[in-house]
Motif scaffolding. Sequence first.
Motif, PDB file in Angstrom:
ATOM      1  N   ARG A 220       5.598   7.055  -0.591  1.00 44.43           N
ATOM      2  CA  ARG A 220       4.960   7.333  -1.881  1.00 44.43           C
ATOM      3  C   ARG A 220       3.987   8.501  -1.768  1.00 44.43           C
ATOM      4  N   SER A 221       3.219   8.542  -0.674  1.00 43.40           N
ATOM      5  CA  SER A 221       2.236   9.617  -0.495  1.00 43.40           C
ATOM      6  C   SER A 221       2.918  10.952  -0.249  1.00 43.40           C
TER       7      SER A 221
ATOM      8  N   ASP B 117       4.005  12.122  -3.577  1.00 45.19           N
ATOM      9  CA  ASP B 117       2.863  12.561  -4.379  1.00 45.19           C
ATOM     10  C   ASP B 117       2.405  13.963  -3.984  1.00 45.19           C
TER      11      ASP B 117
END
Length: 421
Positions: A116-117, A120
């Motif tokens: 997810r990071s 992002d």
Amino acid sequence: MTDASGLVPAANMKVDGERLWDSLMQMARVGPGVAGGNNRQTLTDADAEGRALFRRWCEDAGMTMGVDRMGSMFMRHEGAEPDLDPVYIGSHLDTQPTGGKFDGVLGVLSGLEVIRSIRDMGITTRRPIVVANWTNEEGTRFAPAMLASGVFAGVLTEDYANSRTDADGRRFGDELDRIGWRGDEQPGARRIHAMFEYHIEQGPILEAEGKQIGVVTHGQGLWWLQVTLTGKEAHTGSTPMHMRVNAGLGMARIIEAVHRIAMDHQPDAVGAVGQANVWPNSRNVIPGRAVFTVDFRSPDLSKLNAMRARLEEEAPRIAAELGLGIKIEPVGHFDPVTFDPGLVEKVRNAAERLGYSQMNIVSGAGHDACWINRVAPTVMIMCPCVDGLSHNEAEEISPEWAEAGADVLLHAVLDAAEVVD
């Protein structure tokens, strides 16, 4: 997103700690325990529910799923060069019957948070990254522990794994089919460039030393020895003491011997009996049968094997003195593990780059990384847990500890997967 070399992640790159903690708390609602922890034993309906939630989160993060015939889940985030061997992040979602909210699941959901990071921050890696949920790491319902990763590594066979039974006689293979999580991939067919496993320490050392990160250099070896004692059931009130053939008494004396054997092999050796049952387990019946499991561990192979040998010498003597029949059967084993030095250095460098306090540590527990280490370079990262408590519903870590370890995981994985501009 990289330093001047174009290879090392920048120190300001971090995971979203709040999102990670929220995911941990959401997963903890699946298979709740009775005292604040979890009972999400492998291949139960709760396990199936946890798997489905994890799959949904991963697919929402753009990942694709593969599942092997042992039910292990592999969630893939694509790299710039899809044909390269992927970097894996793996641990487990199953728990003990009275387990905590972090054992295993922290490593799986931190892997998800890494992806997810990365998304992002718009980061691309040369190598794909795969987040794995290994089936039946705990081994509490179906022995031995680390069952699916053992099959993946070629240490155990599929037939052996499928034939394992729980206390109610249910077969592993049947239960895997029942919950609908048997895949079609051959276990062990996947190629792995490197695997990282992030886990709570399950011991008191990091907290006592005030360190945020454990850089795991080695793992203890283990012997699980199941002992069966056969005596004679009789009335507790009307059977003279000298005429009893008490399997419970034999178990008690062997348990004491286990403690003494481990103490005689200090330092770096432990031993205990954690699972024990007597039959017929009635208040007024002398036990006619006892079955219990001895757990010996050490990072020193010679000590590990010496403890087993001594138990196999002393336990039959104790049984003979009491007129008991005895059977000792190995039900779990792995040799001490040395994790990949290059990956250990990546973890240590990541902790230093991020300014987190760290120390080398030996894992006292068995983990899937111990088996995968046989077929691919592997390393572990650990964070502290309060009072070293684990395999207990009171198991606890802080959001800050969880985030620090996940940050180190992010940096070490990006180092191994190779960030591209």
